[in-house]
Design an enzyme around this catalytic site. Structure first.
Site, mmCIF file in Angstrom:
data_model
loop_
_atom_site.group_PDB
_atom_site.id
_atom_site.type_symbol
_atom_site.label_atom_id
_atom_site.label_comp_id
_atom_site.label_asym_id
_atom_site.label_seq_id
_atom_site.Cartn_x
_atom_site.Cartn_y
_atom_site.Cartn_z
ATOM 1 N N ARG A 26 -53.064 16.476 -21.638
ATOM 2 C CA ARG A 26 -53.027 17.939 -21.540
ATOM 3 C C ARG A 26 -52.637 18.617 -22.842
ATOM 4 N NH1 ARG A 26 -47.407 18.216 -17.956
ATOM 5 N NH2 ARG A 26 -46.316 16.646 -19.194
ATOM 6 N N CYS A 27 -52.435 17.827 -23.910
ATOM 7 C CA CYS A 27 -52.052 18.413 -25.197
ATOM 8 C C CYS A 27 -53.264 19.031 -25.886
ATOM 9 C CB CYS A 27 -51.419 17.361 -26.106
ATOM 10 S SG CYS A 27 -49.793 16.807 -25.568
ATOM 11 N N CYS A 28 -53.004 20.060 -26.664
ATOM 12 C CA CYS A 28 -54.068 20.766 -27.375
ATOM 13 C C CYS A 28 -54.403 20.015 -28.661
ATOM 14 C CB CYS A 28 -53.634 22.203 -27.670
ATOM 15 S SG CYS A 28 -54.953 23.231 -28.322
ATOM 16 N N GLU A 29 -54.907 18.788 -28.497
ATOM 17 C CA GLU A 29 -55.300 17.920 -29.608
ATOM 18 C C GLU A 29 -56.517 17.115 -29.176
ATOM 19 O OE1 GLU A 29 -54.175 17.689 -32.643
ATOM 20 O OE2 GLU A 29 -52.428 18.997 -32.425
ATOM 21 N N ASN A 51 -46.341 21.088 -27.454
ATOM 22 C CA ASN A 51 -46.853 22.073 -26.497
ATOM 23 C C ASN A 51 -45.782 22.449 -25.467
ATOM 24 O OD1 ASN A 51 -50.352 20.951 -26.251
ATOM 25 N ND2 ASN A 51 -49.278 22.013 -27.873
#
Length: 439
Positions: free
Chosen positions: A354-357, A402
């Site tokens: 769910r990380c923005c990576e 995050n």
């Protein structure tokens, strides 16, 4: 099939929804029986004149894990003053620890270090600067020292980032500087009673054997007072099918033979020391995540789970692979990558967190591109279980990225009881050290 098989340990898939319902997801799970069996295997490693096993606590520094490991008779190798203090807060005395660190403690931290050493902590000199700063104190306190030697040789691991012996790493006193340190110690009347080399994690067993021969060579040349020789850790474990695990008996037998030859040639009987971390805990651990969403692009199907790189950074850092299983909401095993087991046709899915990576995935290639994993068809609410995560997962992941909260940890005890060993971080802890500043 009712069990989920990851490497040498087994997990009852029916436990997965029970754990998730009680403590939520994502959650770490550890198997105490596996940890203790690993400790027993290491303590029974063949040796010539005695064996001392230290656990590299950086692999997993949870206090319950530390208590299990030390309760089996292993001592600790610590990588920072804070690690030593953390272990002591778990009830472990300093005389069961060795400090092998890149730090050069000054000020209050230096005073704390000296107090630890006075209470039995073994100090492993890792640089000329460290030696110069500790020498007068060691002389005054009447203590003997250990020294970590940089051998200038690769450990042969699958990732350069885990190679601590090559000329591209900076760990230990380089062989070129050993004569200088030895002369300085001799002038001050100090003794190095232990010599230590660690060439990296997950390396080639042949390189480990070569390290033994190399280390005994410079012990003979430079360290007449050494009674213990540490060959480090880095013993490879098999997380994935097809991987070959280090043969403890074979490596121990080789080391014992070399130590016996050394005694025949020099009259010196050296005690052997090792300091594994991964071998003790890696395959004792799992991460249980829940499928939150499913997405489709023109190129790949995705399973989005509620825990990724903030729980396990090894795929992103090293390109490491971990076995993936799908467990249904009713506790049935749908597929196990380790066993090549699947109910129905396996489907390729990119499994992402769910990380923005873009690199937040359990499987990446050398270019950092997501690699699909063949798993049973999973629905939203099913569980994705990641195996082989007992080492270098919760201890080194970028928690709070995050603003995700650190996941809880559960241990399966020998009587199959499930015990919470670390609570889930609460939101208030994310900001507890931040200050309100007048702007």
């Amino acid at each position: 099939m009712t069990q989920n098989h990851f490497g040498p340990t087994r997990l009852d898939a029916a436990l997965v929804p029970l754990i998730a319902q009680k403590w939520g997801t994502p959650v770490y799970l550890h198997d105490r029986a596996f940890i203790e069996q690993s400790c027993d295997q290491l303590l029974n490693m063949p040796n010539a004149f005695g064996l001392h096993v230290r656990y590299a606590m950086k692999a997993n520094s949870d206090r319950t894990v530390l208590r299990v490991v030390t309760g089996k008779g292993l001592d600790l190798d610590c990588s920072s003053v804070d690690e030593a203090a953390r272990a002591h807060s778990a009830g472990i005395p300093y005389d069961r620890m060795m400090l092998t660190t890149q730090e050069v403690p000054l000020g209050q931290e230096r005073e704390e270090l000296e107090g630890m050493i006075r209470n039995g902590l073994k100090y492993n000199v890792c640089s000329l600067t460290q030696y110069r700063l500790i020498a007068d104190f060691a002389k005054q306190a009447g203590i003997d020292l250990s020294i970590r030697v940089h051998p200038g040789a690769s450990g042969g691991g699958e990732s350069q980032t885990r190679d601590t012996g090559s000329e591209y790493s900076c760990f230990g006193v380089h062989l070129n500087d050993i004569p200088t340190v030895v002369e300085m110690a001799r002038d001050k009347g100090l003794r190095f009673t232990q010599v230590h080399v660690h060439i990296g994690s997950g390396g080639d067993p042949e390189k480990w054997r070569e390290n033994i021969d190399r280390e005994l060579g410079f012990v003979r040349s430079y360290f007449p007072d050494a009674g213990t020789v540490s060959f480090g850790g880095g013993l490879k474990v098999a997380r994935m099918p097809g991987e070959k695990q280090a043969d403890i008996n074979e490596l121990g037998t080789y080391a014992a033979a070399r130590l016996k030859e050394f005694k025949e040639q020099t009259g010196r009987a050296l005690r052997m020391e090792i300091e594994p971390g991964t071998f003790v805990v890696a395959n004792s651990g799992y991460i249980i995540t829940r499928v939150m969403d499913k997405k489709l692009t023109n190129e790949m199907n995705f399973l989005l789970v509620d825990g990724g790189m903030e729980l396990l950074s090894r795929p992103l850092l090293y390109g490491s692979e971990h076995p993936i299983s799908i467990v249904g909401q009713d506790g049935t095993l749908r597929s196990s990558e380790y066993d090549s087991y699947s109910v129905g046709t396996a489907t390729p899915y990119g499994i992402v967190g769910r990380c923005c990576e873009s690199g937040d995935s359990v499987r990446l290639d050398n270019e950092g591109t997501i690699v699909p994993v063949q798993v049973a068809e999973a629905e939203i609410g099913d569980y994705v279980v990641i195996g082989g995560t007992g080492a270098y997962s919760e201890s080194m992941s970028p928690e709070n990225y995050n603003s995700h909260r650190k996941a809880p940890a559960v241990m399966k005890m020998k009587d199959a009881e499930l015990v919470l060993i670390r609570k889930r971080q609460v939101r208030e802890q994310l900001v507890q050290n931040e200050l309100d500043v007048d702007l």
